[in-house]
Design a protein around this motif. Structure first.
Motif, short mmCIF file in Angstrom:
data_model
loop_
_atom_site.label_atom_id
_atom_site.label_comp_id
_atom_site.label_asym_id
_atom_site.label_seq_id
_atom_site.Cartn_x
_atom_site.Cartn_y
_atom_site.Cartn_z
N PHE A 101 0.71 -1.15 0.04
CA PHE A 101 0.03 0.19 0.06
C PHE A 101 1.06 1.15 -0.03
CE2 PHE A 101 -2.48 3.32 2.27
CZ PHE A 101 -3.73 3.43 1.35
N ARG A 102 1.87 1.30 0.88
CA ARG A 102 2.98 2.45 0.76
C ARG A 102 3.67 2.64 -0.57
NH1 ARG A 102 3.96 0.65 6.41
NH2 ARG A 102 5.55 -0.92 5.42
N SER A 103 3.68 1.62 -1.26
CA SER A 103 4.46 1.67 -2.59
C SER A 103 3.50 1.86 -3.68
CB SER A 103 5.19 0.69 -2.70
OG SER A 103 4.58 -0.46 -3.03
N GLY A 104 2.17 2.29 -3.45
CA GLY A 104 1.16 2.72 -4.45
C GLY A 104 0.11 1.58 -4.79
N GLY A 105 0.07 0.55 -3.97
CA GLY A 105 -1.03 -0.39 -4.33
C GLY A 105 -2.26 -0.21 -3.91
N THR A 106 -3.65 -0.36 -4.54
CA THR A 106 -4.97 -0.53 -4.06
C THR A 106 -5.10 -1.63 -3.45
OG1 THR A 106 -5.64 1.25 -5.57
CG2 THR A 106 -7.19 -0.17 -4.84
N VAL A 107 -5.71 -1.55 -2.03
CA VAL A 107 -6.11 -2.76 -1.52
C VAL A 107 -7.48 -3.00 -1.28
CG1 VAL A 107 -6.15 -4.13 0.61
CG2 VAL A 107 -4.13 -2.37 0.25
N THR A 108 -8.03 -4.20 -1.96
CA THR A 108 -9.42 -4.48 -2.32
C THR A 108 -9.87 -5.60 -1.14
OG1 THR A 108 -9.28 -3.95 -4.49
CG2 THR A 108 -11.29 -5.21 -3.68
N LEU A 140 -9.39 0.54 -0.95
CA LEU A 140 -8.51 1.62 -0.32
C LEU A 140 -7.36 2.09 -1.22
CD1 LEU A 140 -8.28 2.88 2.41
CD2 LEU A 140 -6.73 1.51 3.11
N THR A 141 -7.36 3.12 -1.72
CA THR A 141 -6.32 3.67 -2.63
C THR A 141 -5.63 4.60 -2.21
OG1 THR A 141 -7.79 3.27 -4.39
CG2 THR A 141 -5.95 4.47 -5.13
N PRO A 142 -4.11 4.41 -2.22
CA PRO A 142 -3.26 5.59 -1.80
C PRO A 142 -3.25 6.90 -2.44
CG PRO A 142 -2.13 3.72 -2.12
CD PRO A 142 -3.30 3.33 -2.76
N ALA A 143 -3.02 8.09 -1.79
CA ALA A 143 -3.04 9.35 -2.42
C ALA A 143 -2.34 9.40 -3.81
CB ALA A 143 -2.51 10.46 -1.51
N GLY A 144 -3.20 10.00 -4.88
CA GLY A 144 -2.49 10.32 -5.90
C GLY A 144 -2.27 8.91 -6.92
N ALA A 215 -9.23 7.03 -10.03
CA ALA A 215 -8.00 7.30 -9.21
C ALA A 215 -8.11 8.24 -7.87
CB ALA A 215 -6.96 8.18 -10.14
N ALA A 216 -7.12 7.87 -6.92
CA ALA A 216 -7.47 8.79 -5.87
C ALA A 216 -6.72 10.22 -5.99
CB ALA A 216 -6.71 8.11 -4.64
N LYS A 217 -7.12 11.19 -5.32
CA LYS A 217 -6.68 12.39 -5.47
C LYS A 217 -5.57 13.12 -4.60
CE LYS A 217 -8.99 15.66 -7.55
NZ LYS A 217 -9.68 16.79 -7.91
N ASP A 218 -5.60 13.93 -3.72
CA ASP A 218 -4.56 14.22 -2.63
C ASP A 218 -4.57 13.71 -1.29
OD1 ASP A 218 -6.90 15.36 -1.95
OD2 ASP A 218 -6.15 17.53 -1.95
N GLN A 219 -5.45 12.62 -1.31
CA GLN A 219 -5.39 11.82 0.01
C GLN A 219 -5.83 10.47 -0.30
OE1 GLN A 219 -8.59 14.73 1.53
NE2 GLN A 219 -9.03 13.01 2.87
N SER A 221 -7.93 7.31 -0.40
CA SER A 221 -9.54 7.26 -0.74
C SER A 221 -10.01 5.97 -0.37
CB SER A 221 -9.80 7.48 -2.44
OG SER A 221 -11.08 6.93 -2.66
N LEU A 222 -11.14 5.81 0.27
CA LEU A 222 -11.93 4.56 0.57
C LEU A 222 -13.17 4.70 0.02
CD1 LEU A 222 -12.46 2.00 2.24
CD2 LEU A 222 -12.84 3.38 4.46
N HIS A 223 -13.55 3.52 -0.55
CA HIS A 223 -15.05 3.64 -1.18
C HIS A 223 -15.57 2.18 -0.96
CE1 HIS A 223 -13.62 2.37 -5.24
NE2 HIS A 223 -14.81 1.75 -5.34
N LEU A 224 -16.74 1.81 -0.84
CA LEU A 224 -17.48 0.78 -1.08
C LEU A 224 -18.06 0.40 -2.32
CD1 LEU A 224 -19.30 0.41 2.46
CD2 LEU A 224 -16.88 -0.60 1.55
N SER A 225 -18.30 -0.74 -2.91
CA SER A 225 -18.85 -0.94 -4.05
C SER A 225 -19.68 -2.28 -3.79
CB SER A 225 -17.91 -1.53 -5.28
OG SER A 225 -17.38 -0.50 -5.85
#
Length: 400
Positions: A101-108, A140-144, A215-219, A221-225
């Motif tokens: 996650f710290r290196s840019g991965g989106t966790v589902t 859960l997607t890291p900023a940017g 894509a996440a922006k400046d922080q 992002s957490l969303h549910l689908s």
């Protein structure tokens, strides 16, 4: 969990139900700004996702990671759990998930409704609306960072932005339903039909097969689908036929290997005619109700609260109002003093007065525990009511 601040009805997400099904469902995307303003964070939090990852036995089936638009192999964040040297199962490793996650991965998180009561409440709400299974998935997607590459899903998707913001690109839905999940190159799709940013509380509906990317922006992002695949007519008819085939007339075992028994074809014809007769005489209104009820009870939705029910039976108050539960109950004939009951595989005999009390409650009315068993003192009536509550025959009238 207190669900008073979470969505209580499908309309909380999509607005007017009639307008949604006439103008949007299966036709085009719907964006509702602030539909869950101030309530979205009650559904799930980043802290709760930390708690789930910290469990030492979370199966990799529940969690996946994407980086640079592609899936990360599970072996990069899992290990085999062992007990005294014996390998048991694969499990997620929290430290490796965090590093990705710290290196840019989106966790589902798949099937979040298997872990959180609030997500289960959502699944229950969709099951009641569509009479089919649904799944709640957290992203859960890291900023940017981008999430997954442009793709479409073989399900209808209801997006709820929980925290942060996320930019969405959405292309026109296809004319027909596409099978499977497919990824695209952006240049193959052309210009998006919709480009928008979701903020906490916004809700977005995407019809089955709609290409999209986020894509996440400046922080963070957490969303549910919430994903739903409504059953088609072929699915419902197959369910109906399967239900009719429970008739004992279809229990036989034919021998179809060569040389086939001479009466095989004749028997097949006779049974086909019997099935056709059952379909012709079908009570369509009753079968529609059965299909709706069985679909709404699909796995991943309801909250049985059985431990709570059994615990409350032990301290049943004399004034507690009781009613018949939905559990199937057969009341047999009397031997002159006692009547037979069959419930949940248990056979027992009860005084005729108790059997009559149960028959009297068949219309949905409720009675105080102290007055359930007529003709006996209060303590005995409560004791008998407790026993039937433990078996599931009775339930408190305020039970949902």
């Amino acid at each position: 969990m207190d669900t008073s601040t979470t969505p209580q009805g499908f309309e909380d997400l999509v607005g007017d139900r009639q307008v949604f099904f006439q103008e949007y469902f299966n036709l085009k995307p719907l964006l509702r700004r602030g539909a869950l303003d101030g309530r979205a964070r009650d559904l799930v939090s980043v802290r709760q996702l930390d708690d789930i990852v910290a469990m030492q036995t979370v199966s990799p089936a529940y969690l996946r990671i994407a980086k640079d638009g592609r899936g990360v192999p599970g072996k990069a964040y899992t290990r085999t759990i062992s007990d005294r040297g014996a390998g048991l199962t694969e499990a997620v490793v929290a430290e490796q998930v965090y590093e990705l996650f710290r290196s840019g991965g989106t966790v589902t998180w798949n099937a979040l409704n298997h872990f959180l009561p609030s997500a289960r409440h959502l699944a229950e709400m969709f099951a009641a609306t569509f009479a089919c299974e649904s799944e709640v998935v957290a992203f859960l997607t890291p900023a940017g960072r981008d999430g997954y590459a442009p793709h479409h899903d073989p399900v209808d998707v209801y997006v709820i932005q929980i925290e942060g913001t996320k930019d969405w690109r959405i292309w026109e839905p296809p004319a027909g339903r596409r099978a499977g999940k497919v990824s695209y190159r952006p240049e193959d799709l052309g210009a998006p039909a919709i480009e928008t940013t979701l903020r906490a509380g916004d809700v977005l509906y995407l019809p089955y097969g709609t290409p999209h990317a986020a894509a996440a922006k400046d922080q963070v992002s957490l969303h549910l689908s919430v994903t739903v695949e409504p059953r088609r007519w072929r699915d419902l008819l197959a369910d109906t036929v399967q239900h009719l085939l429970a008739d004992p007339a279809f229990d036989g075992f034919p021998h179809l290997a060569e040389p086939a028994a001479p009466d095989t074809a004749a028997t097949l014809g006779a049974l086909s005619a019997r099935l056709a007769g059952l379909l012709t005489g079908l009570d369509s209104a009753g079968e529609s109700s059965r299909l709706r009820e069985s679909g709404a009870a699909r796995a991943g939705a309801g909250r049985p609260r059985e431990f709570e029910r059994l615990a409350s039976a032990d301290v049943l108050a004399p004034a507690a109002l009781l009613r018949r539960s939905p559990v199937p109950l057969e009341i047999g004939p009397s031997d002159g003093a006692r009547s037979a009951l069959l419930v949940n595989g248990h056979r027992l005999a009860v005084p005729d007065a108790v059997a009559e009390a149960l028959r009297a409650l068949a219309d949905g009315r409720a009675v105080a525990a102290a007055r359930f068993f007529p003709g006996v003192d209060e303590a005995r009536s409560v004791h008998v009511a407790q026993g039937l509550t433990r078996l599931g025959v009775l339930e408190t009238a305020d039970r949902n």
